[in-house]
Enzyme design. Structure first.
Site, PDB file in Angstrom:
ATOM      1  N   LYS A 114      11.353  24.638  11.238  1.00 57.05           N
ATOM      2  CA  LYS A 114      10.206  24.154  10.806  1.00 57.05           C
ATOM      3  C   LYS A 114       9.354  25.199  10.123  1.00 57.05           C
ATOM      4  CE  LYS A 114       9.640  19.987  13.529  1.00 57.05           C
ATOM      5  NZ  LYS A 114       8.990  19.303  14.726  1.00 57.05           N
ATOM      6  N   LYS A 197      21.350  10.268  10.400  1.00 53.72           N
ATOM      7  CA  LYS A 197      20.598   9.726  11.812  1.00 53.72           C
ATOM      8  C   LYS A 197      19.372   8.907  11.148  1.00 53.72           C
ATOM      9  CE  LYS A 197      18.446  11.196  15.756  1.00 53.72           C
ATOM     10  NZ  LYS A 197      18.198  12.486  16.684  1.00 53.72           N
ATOM     11  N   LYS A 200      12.233   8.934  10.925  1.00 51.89           N
ATOM     12  CA  LYS A 200      10.834   8.828  10.108  1.00 51.89           C
ATOM     13  C   LYS A 200      10.806   9.786   9.202  1.00 51.89           C
ATOM     14  CE  LYS A 200       9.254   5.086  11.652  1.00 51.89           C
ATOM     15  NZ  LYS A 200       7.937   4.866  12.459  1.00 51.89           N
TER      16      LYS A 200
END
Length: 331
Positions: A114, A197, A200
């Site tokens: 991230k 996969k 969201k």
């Protein structure tokens, strides 16, 4: 024989959980509460690591709790609570931050990924210390095991390292939990990109089936799902990832084997197959949506359920914190 204690948590970062969450982990949470002393937590403090709208966070925290109850988490069997309702999470996290090395924390894969994407200047300190707060979340309740996905294994290993270090240095306070990698009922992929996969964070929500989608929206997503150029309804993840994903979804919810579904749909078209998969999903999700809406229509009652859970959680957490504070020399 006393029940083993289990703890798990989920972030309230969206209005609705999705089918991958449900079949990947949440259905197993429901099963685990029957034979274990289960603690389930909506981890709202972790949700602060991303830019957040206060009103949206409040709404999503309640929606997450409502959905957990709607899928079958029973507040009479499990301790269901909101992370920020138990102050000991932050208090123990600070103690752990002071015995965790900077290099150790910076090696966490999720932080590296991230921070590389967003850049160091735009990465907040909370994202860096997130796994240490997660260690506090876990160890406060002295669980025997923590059901997690494979992507969280590293965080549970850090938790075990911190607990062992604390116990060795200051005396035994913490139970060392095992990571129990959840065997997913089914690996659910995106309907628009069946090689990825369901998530969201997908570029488009067109391939993500949300538990609170309307039946019309669910049907539309399945009808426009990506398949392949052939006509045969056969499980082959490499050659037919789209059809294989739909077969997996049908099997996980209907209980029918992949082989029996291949036989059932032999000689039938993709359109008919997609419609039936959508109908199976809709019939399974409709009671969850209905119960979630009922709970959200009486927020005072829902908050009361969470307050009772927080009281139970606080009793356990405060005892652990007291022992940790005493061991480390805090008066």
């Amino acid at each position: 024989m006393s029940k083993k204690r289990v703890l798990s948590g989920i972030q309230p970062t969206h209005d609705s959980f999705h089918l991958g969450n449900y079949l990947g982990a949440l259905k197993q949470w429901v099963h685990l509460q029957s034979d274990n002393d289960a603690y389930y937590c909506v981890v709202d403090l972790h949700a602060l690591t991303v830019e957040t709208d206060p009103k949206l966070l409040q709404k999503r925290t309640l929606l997450s709790a409502a959905q957990l109850i709607a899928i079958g988490i029973d507040p009479n069997k499990s301790t269901l609570f909101v992370q920020s309702h138990v102050p000991a999470h932050n208090q123990l996290a600070w103690v752990f931050e002071c015995i965790t090395g900077f290099g150790e924390a910076s090696r966490m894969t999720q932080f590296k990924d991230k921070s590389q994407k967003g850049g160091a200047e735009r990465t907040n300190v909370g994202l860096f210390t997130y796994p240490i707060l997660q260690a506090a979340d876990i160890l406060l309740y002295q669980p025997d095991f923590v059901p997690v996905g494979e992507d969280q294994r590293q965080h549970v290993e850090l938790t075990r390292d911190i607990a062992e270090r604390f116990n060795k240095k200051f005396g035994k306070v913490f139970n060392i939990p095992q990571a129990q990698i959840i065997k997913s009922l089914a690996k659910i992929n995106d309907l628009q990109d069946p090689t990825a996969k369901m998530s969201k964070s997908a570029a488009s929500m067109a391939g993500v089936i949300e538990l609170l989608d309307t039946p019309e929206a669910t049907m539309k997503k399945f009808k426009s799902s990506v398949t392949d150029d052939g006509k045969e309804i056969k499980f082959d993840e490499k050659a037919k990832p789209g059809i294989s994903n739909l077969l997996t979804i049908h099997s996980a919810l209907s209980g029918k084997s992949i082989e029996s579904l291949e036989s059932q749909f032999s000689g039938k078209g993709y359109g008919e197959f997609k419609t039936e998969v959508a109908e199976i999903v809709i019939s399974n999700l409709e009671p969850i949506t209905r119960r979630t809406n009922e709970l959200m229509s009486d927020k005072a009652e829902l908050i009361k359920i969470l307050e009772i859970g927080a009281q139970r959680a606080n009793q356990v957490a405060s005892e652990t914190l007291k022992s940790a504070y005493s061991a480390i020399g805090l008066i």
